[in-house]
Design a protein around this motif. Structure first.
Motif, PDB file in Angstrom:
ATOM      1  N   ILE A 102      -9.176  -1.726   7.704  1.00 24.62           N
ATOM      2  CA  ILE A 102      -9.742  -2.019   6.068  1.00 24.62           C
ATOM      3  C   ILE A 102      -8.459  -2.462   5.358  1.00 24.62           C
ATOM      4  O   ILE A 102      -8.805  -3.168   4.197  1.00 24.62           O
ATOM      5  N   LEU A 103      -7.246  -2.426   5.820  1.00 27.19           N
ATOM      6  CA  LEU A 103      -6.035  -2.684   4.883  1.00 27.19           C
ATOM      7  C   LEU A 103      -5.589  -4.020   5.550  1.00 27.19           C
ATOM      8  O   LEU A 103      -4.643  -4.474   4.816  1.00 27.19           O
ATOM      9  N   ASN A 104      -6.174  -4.477   6.226  1.00 26.28           N
ATOM     10  CA  ASN A 104      -5.924  -5.885   7.039  1.00 26.28           C
ATOM     11  C   ASN A 104      -4.435  -5.954   7.452  1.00 26.28           C
ATOM     12  O   ASN A 104      -3.775  -6.730   7.387  1.00 26.28           O
ATOM     13  N   LEU A 105      -4.150  -4.814   8.248  1.00 27.65           N
ATOM     14  CA  LEU A 105      -2.662  -4.625   8.844  1.00 27.65           C
ATOM     15  C   LEU A 105      -2.895  -4.805  10.176  1.00 27.65           C
ATOM     16  O   LEU A 105      -4.107  -4.639  10.646  1.00 27.65           O
TER      17      LEU A 105
ATOM     18  N   TYR B 246       0.786  -1.084   0.034  1.00 29.65           N
ATOM     19  CA  TYR B 246       0.015   0.064  -0.110  1.00 29.65           C
ATOM     20  C   TYR B 246       0.876   1.260   0.073  1.00 29.65           C
ATOM     21  O   TYR B 246       0.149   2.382  -0.423  1.00 29.65           O
ATOM     22  N   PHE B 247       2.232   1.243   0.449  1.00 28.55           N
ATOM     23  CA  PHE B 247       3.062   2.267   0.829  1.00 28.55           C
ATOM     24  C   PHE B 247       3.813   2.646  -0.695  1.00 28.55           C
ATOM     25  O   PHE B 247       4.478   1.840  -0.949  1.00 28.55           O
ATOM     26  N   SER B 248       3.765   3.852  -0.766  1.00 31.74           N
ATOM     27  CA  SER B 248       4.687   4.675  -1.903  1.00 31.74           C
ATOM     28  C   SER B 248       4.357   3.711  -3.127  1.00 31.74           C
ATOM     29  O   SER B 248       5.305   3.133  -3.708  1.00 31.74           O
ATOM     30  N   SER B 249       3.134   3.453  -3.416  1.00 34.70           N
ATOM     31  CA  SER B 249       3.032   2.426  -4.398  1.00 34.70           C
ATOM     32  C   SER B 249       1.618   2.939  -5.463  1.00 34.70           C
ATOM     33  O   SER B 249       1.229   4.032  -5.323  1.00 34.70           O
ATOM     34  N   ASP B 250       1.224   2.287  -6.380  1.00 34.05           N
ATOM     35  CA  ASP B 250       0.105   2.587  -7.242  1.00 34.05           C
ATOM     36  C   ASP B 250      -1.150   2.364  -6.627  1.00 34.05           C
ATOM     37  O   ASP B 250      -2.232   2.462  -7.324  1.00 34.05           O
TER      38      ASP B 250
ATOM     39  N   GLU C 168      -6.002   6.224  12.091  1.00 35.76           N
ATOM     40  CA  GLU C 168      -5.028   5.213  12.085  1.00 35.76           C
ATOM     41  C   GLU C 168      -5.442   3.801  11.930  1.00 35.76           C
ATOM     42  O   GLU C 168      -5.369   2.946  11.133  1.00 35.76           O
ATOM     43  N   ASN C 169      -6.258   3.565  13.061  1.00 38.71           N
ATOM     44  CA  ASN C 169      -6.870   2.189  13.366  1.00 38.71           C
ATOM     45  C   ASN C 169      -7.798   1.764  12.132  1.00 38.71           C
ATOM     46  O   ASN C 169      -8.203   0.659  11.706  1.00 38.71           O
ATOM     47  N   HIS C 170      -8.619   2.813  11.716  1.00 35.59           N
ATOM     48  CA  HIS C 170      -9.307   2.469  10.626  1.00 35.59           C
ATOM     49  C   HIS C 170      -9.102   2.279   9.421  1.00 35.59           C
ATOM     50  O   HIS C 170      -9.188   1.133   8.584  1.00 35.59           O
ATOM     51  N   LEU C 171      -7.713   2.933   9.103  1.00 34.30           N
ATOM     52  CA  LEU C 171      -6.863   2.246   7.785  1.00 34.30           C
ATOM     53  C   LEU C 171      -6.314   1.162   8.131  1.00 34.30           C
ATOM     54  O   LEU C 171      -6.160   0.410   7.079  1.00 34.30           O
TER      55      LEU C 171
END
Length: 385
Positions: free
Chosen positions: A296-299, A3-7, A290-293
């Motif tokens: 939903i990103l399954n981190l 997800y980070f610094s990506s498309d 931050e916890n919402h992100l």
């Protein structure tokens, strides 16, 4: 997925202050974020990678927006669910799911859901329109006083009225609604539950909410709530029960009443970041945004504990003022230790419009509450002359 610094592109339906505060986290993690909102003046217009103007209730607009992104979330419940159904069926991850949103979007369905799932809530009636409400009163099926709520599209105290007599029926809109029995409560509480795609669950501490008597808006959010540990445990357990029943992904803010007998009744929920969690930006190890992100990103979910006592004060437009906003005495409150203002970016103020909030953090809750009162009495949200 990287997800980070990506498309990778995260889509958010809604560009209000909640979207703006989510963007602070996406920018921290360098995640591309697309926003759709009907207003060209939306607070999120400057922070997103791309900002799109369009109706959140229009099928084609929401569907076409969804085709641009890799994952879709919301910052407001009132969105076109048919478009989300189609996007989800075509393989786009949508969190919370349209199935969950359908249960929550209509307050009548939401209340019925609590009853069906043995979740404690106040007695209620669902009513088709104003005429149906009046017939129910005529048949003695409904007693004064009661709480009237429009079934859909209510926000920030709008769409909620206390009906004490037939006189109060005069100005009610002719819409689908519910009538709830008045609850003799001593506290209004909330618990935010974070649930990830893989099912990891964490809860934030129970908070106490103090409301404005006229606008029915939260004035203060106090964390931790000044309640007995047993009551806090019961509130958390019921919030987890609600979260499991809805099977949501992301955040679920569960608003509750603590009755005079210390029972806990669920009032309503919001499947997104919520006003009751704004204190977490300064006071928690991991903010609700931050916890919402992460969810939903399954981190892995972040630590939801508080570092320090926190109180949030809502900044709303003062009565009698409309127009270009001016935050009077803001420098005075910024001079107080532990005080952080958040300005939402709405240029136009009007009475009771949410324009920002202020967080007060302090190791001593009594001192924090005293400072919160000082902040509330000092700053004024008015319009320029």
């Amino acid at each position: 997925m990287n997800y980070f610094s990506s498309d990778f592109k995260l889509g958010i339906l809604g560009g209000g202050q909640l979207g703006k505060m989510i963007l602070a986290e996406t920018r921290k993690f360098d995640i591309q974020t697309y926003i759709l909102d009907p207003s060209e003046a939306a607070p999120s217009q400057f922070g997103a990678t791309q900002f799109f103007i369009g109706s959140l209730m229009d099928f084609d607009t929401v569907y076409q927006f969804g085709k641009r992104v890799n994952l879709l979330t919301i910052e407001i419940e009132n969105v076109n669910l048919d478009a989300l159904d189609k996007l989800e069926a075509e393989g786009l991850p949508v969190f919370p799911s349209p199935k969950t949103l359908r249960l929550i979007q209509n307050k009548g369905k939401q209340k019925d859901f609590y009853v069906e799932n043995n979740i404690p809530t106040s007695p209620h009636q669902r009513l088709v329109d104003l005429n149906d409400l009046k017939k129910s009163i005529e048949k003695d099926e409904l007693d004064f006083p009661f709480v009237w709520k429009c079934a859909q599209f209510g926000y920030d105290g709008n769409g909620v009225k206390i009906v004490r007599s037939a006189i109060d029926l005069v100005n009610l809109p002719d819409v689908e609604c519910i009538a709830e029995q008045m609850v003799p409560f001593k506290n209004e509480l909330a618990v935010i539950v974070a649930r990830s795609v893989s099912g990891e669950v964490k809860t934030y501490p129970v908070v106490e909410m103090e409301f404005h008597p006229e606008a029915n808006q939260v004035e203060y959010v106090i964390c931790p709530a000044r309640i007995d540990d047993k009551v806090a445990q019961k509130a958390t357990e019921i919030a987890l029960q609600v979260s499991e029943a809805f099977n949501h992904v992301g955040l679920l803010a569960v608003e509750m009443f603590q009755t005079s007998e210390d029972e806990i009744l669920v009032n309503e929920v919001a499947p997104r970041p919520h006003n009751s969690g704004h204190y977490s930006i300064e006071a928690s190890y991991t903010s609700q945004f931050e916890n919402h992100l992460r969810a939903i990103l399954n981190l892995p979910l972040g630590n939801t504990a508080s570092k320090v006592a926190g109180i949030m004060v809502n900044l709303v437009g003062e009565e009698g003022f409309s127009g270009q906003v001016v935050y009077e005495n803001i420098s005075n409150i910024m001079a107080i230790e532990g005080v952080t203002p958040h300005i939402y970016g709405k240029r136009e103020t009007r009475p009771f419009r949410k324009m920002g909030h202020v967080t007060i953090v302090n190791e001593n809750m009594t001192e924090a509450r005293k400072i919160a009162e000082e902040v509330k009495n000092s700053i004024r949200v008015i319009s320029g002359q």
